[in-house]
Design a protein around this motif. Structure first.
Motif, PDB file in Angstrom:
ATOM      1  N   GLN A 117       0.923  -1.117  -0.053  1.00 36.13           N
ATOM      2  CA  GLN A 117      -0.131   0.004   0.203  1.00 36.13           C
ATOM      3  C   GLN A 117       0.767   1.550  -0.204  1.00 36.13           C
ATOM      4  O   GLN A 117       1.634   1.517   0.226  1.00 36.13           O
ATOM      5  CB  GLN A 117      -0.903  -0.032   1.292  1.00 36.13           C
ATOM      6  CG  GLN A 117      -1.875  -1.158   0.873  1.00 36.13           C
ATOM      7  CD  GLN A 117      -2.618  -1.111   2.152  1.00 36.13           C
ATOM      8  OE1 GLN A 117      -2.850   0.262   2.776  1.00 36.13           O
ATOM      9  NE2 GLN A 117      -3.928  -2.237   2.261  1.00 36.13           N
ATOM     10  N   HIS A 120      -2.249   6.245   5.995  1.00 38.65           N
ATOM     11  CA  HIS A 120      -2.800   5.658   6.790  1.00 38.65           C
ATOM     12  C   HIS A 120      -4.128   4.819   6.752  1.00 38.65           C
ATOM     13  O   HIS A 120      -4.369   5.614   7.387  1.00 38.65           O
ATOM     14  CB  HIS A 120      -2.092   5.330   7.570  1.00 38.65           C
ATOM     15  CG  HIS A 120      -1.860   3.243   8.450  1.00 38.65           C
ATOM     16  ND1 HIS A 120      -2.991   2.911   8.356  1.00 38.65           N
ATOM     17  CD2 HIS A 120      -0.542   2.829   8.577  1.00 38.65           C
ATOM     18  CE1 HIS A 120      -2.556   1.423   8.700  1.00 38.65           C
ATOM     19  NE2 HIS A 120      -1.150   0.990   9.275  1.00 38.65           N
ATOM     20  N   PRO A 121      -4.457   4.053   6.042  1.00 39.28           N
ATOM     21  CA  PRO A 121      -5.929   3.306   6.344  1.00 39.28           C
ATOM     22  C   PRO A 121      -6.528   3.789   8.046  1.00 39.28           C
ATOM     23  O   PRO A 121      -7.573   4.381   8.132  1.00 39.28           O
ATOM     24  CB  PRO A 121      -6.320   2.307   5.510  1.00 39.28           C
ATOM     25  CG  PRO A 121      -5.321   1.741   4.718  1.00 39.28           C
ATOM     26  CD  PRO A 121      -3.648   2.703   5.308  1.00 39.28           C
ATOM     27  N   GLN A 122      -5.466   2.846   8.759  1.00 43.07           N
ATOM     28  CA  GLN A 122      -6.257   2.888  10.268  1.00 43.07           C
ATOM     29  C   GLN A 122      -6.478   4.412  10.870  1.00 43.07           C
ATOM     30  O   GLN A 122      -7.347   4.329  10.733  1.00 43.07           O
ATOM     31  CB  GLN A 122      -5.456   1.547  10.454  1.00 43.07           C
ATOM     32  CG  GLN A 122      -6.209   1.598  12.166  1.00 43.07           C
ATOM     33  CD  GLN A 122      -7.508   0.645  12.010  1.00 43.07           C
ATOM     34  OE1 GLN A 122      -8.094   0.254  11.825  1.00 43.07           O
ATOM     35  NE2 GLN A 122      -8.439   1.672  12.961  1.00 43.07           N
ATOM     36  N   ARG A 123      -5.478   4.638  10.270  1.00 46.73           N
ATOM     37  CA  ARG A 123      -5.666   6.602  11.073  1.00 46.73           C
ATOM     38  C   ARG A 123      -6.417   7.211  10.636  1.00 46.73           C
ATOM     39  O   ARG A 123      -6.930   7.241  11.051  1.00 46.73           O
ATOM     40  CB  ARG A 123      -3.667   7.105  10.758  1.00 46.73           C
ATOM     41  CG  ARG A 123      -3.029   6.207  11.586  1.00 46.73           C
ATOM     42  CD  ARG A 123      -1.198   7.068  11.309  1.00 46.73           C
ATOM     43  NE  ARG A 123      -0.472   6.235  12.238  1.00 46.73           N
ATOM     44  CZ  ARG A 123       0.623   5.762  11.284  1.00 46.73           C
ATOM     45  NH1 ARG A 123       0.782   5.757  10.468  1.00 46.73           N
ATOM     46  NH2 ARG A 123       0.870   5.406  12.219  1.00 46.73           N
ATOM     47  N   THR A 124      -7.158   6.992   9.420  1.00 45.27           N
ATOM     48  CA  THR A 124      -8.121   7.748   8.736  1.00 45.27           C
ATOM     49  C   THR A 124      -9.031   7.373   9.368  1.00 45.27           C
ATOM     50  O   THR A 124     -10.260   7.726   9.774  1.00 45.27           O
ATOM     51  CB  THR A 124      -8.327   7.329   7.165  1.00 45.27           C
ATOM     52  OG1 THR A 124      -6.954   7.565   6.511  1.00 45.27           O
ATOM     53  CG2 THR A 124      -9.372   8.316   6.723  1.00 45.27           C
ATOM     54  N   VAL A 125      -9.518   6.150   9.088  1.00 41.45           N
ATOM     55  CA  VAL A 125     -10.957   5.523  10.256  1.00 41.45           C
ATOM     56  C   VAL A 125     -11.121   6.009  11.733  1.00 41.45           C
ATOM     57  O   VAL A 125     -12.092   6.197  12.159  1.00 41.45           O
ATOM     58  CB  VAL A 125     -10.583   4.049   9.605  1.00 41.45           C
ATOM     59  CG1 VAL A 125     -11.657   3.324  11.074  1.00 41.45           C
ATOM     60  CG2 VAL A 125     -10.273   3.643   8.630  1.00 41.45           C
ATOM     61  N   ASP A 126      -9.650   5.651  12.560  1.00 46.43           N
ATOM     62  CA  ASP A 126      -9.704   6.834  13.419  1.00 46.43           C
ATOM     63  C   ASP A 126      -9.961   8.025  13.604  1.00 46.43           C
ATOM     64  O   ASP A 126     -10.630   8.567  14.553  1.00 46.43           O
ATOM     65  CB  ASP A 126      -7.951   6.267  14.205  1.00 46.43           C
ATOM     66  CG  ASP A 126      -7.239   4.924  14.398  1.00 46.43           C
ATOM     67  OD1 ASP A 126      -9.118   3.675  14.690  1.00 46.43           O
ATOM     68  OD2 ASP A 126      -6.651   4.197  14.649  1.00 46.43           O
ATOM     69  N   HIS A 134       0.889   3.842   1.553  1.00 40.09           N
ATOM     70  CA  HIS A 134       1.830   4.562   3.301  1.00 40.09           C
ATOM     71  C   HIS A 134       2.584   3.995   3.917  1.00 40.09           C
ATOM     72  O   HIS A 134       3.640   4.153   4.341  1.00 40.09           O
ATOM     73  CB  HIS A 134       0.676   4.208   4.185  1.00 40.09           C
ATOM     74  CG  HIS A 134       0.664   3.297   4.887  1.00 40.09           C
ATOM     75  ND1 HIS A 134      -0.751   2.371   3.484  1.00 40.09           N
ATOM     76  CD2 HIS A 134       0.627   2.086   5.142  1.00 40.09           C
ATOM     77  CE1 HIS A 134      -1.565   1.046   4.648  1.00 40.09           C
ATOM     78  NE2 HIS A 134      -0.356   1.307   5.345  1.00 40.09           N
TER      79      HIS A 134
END
Length: 77
Positions: free
Chosen positions: A55, A69-75, A57
């Motif tokens: 990915q 980072h996809p997880q940080r975007t969700v958070d 990132h």
């Protein structure tokens, strides 16, 4: 050694093949593998070359505004 580029090479098969897909020279890929930074313009080519297994990132974690980072975007949502 850049572990992300090393993974990309194991997925794609060779430095030459990754270079051809990304539109760069094989020595450029060798440089990425040994610590050179991938230009932001080439990040999506690596993602595409690995069919998303790598990915954006991961390639340039130092540019979170460009490649979040996809997880940080969700958070953050």
């Amino acid at each position: 050694m850049n572990k992300v580029i090393q993974r990309a090479l194991s997925i794609v098969g060779s430095q030459k093949k990754l270079a051809d897909i990304c539109g760069v020279s094989q020595p450029a890929v060798h440089k990425w593998l040994n610590g050179g930074l991938v230009s932001p313009e080439k990040v999506s080519a690596i993602v595409n070359a690995t069919e998303g297994k790598i990915q954006a990132h991961e390639v340039r974690p130092d540019l979170p505004d460009l490649f979040p980072h996809p997880q940080r975007t969700v958070d953050a949502a």
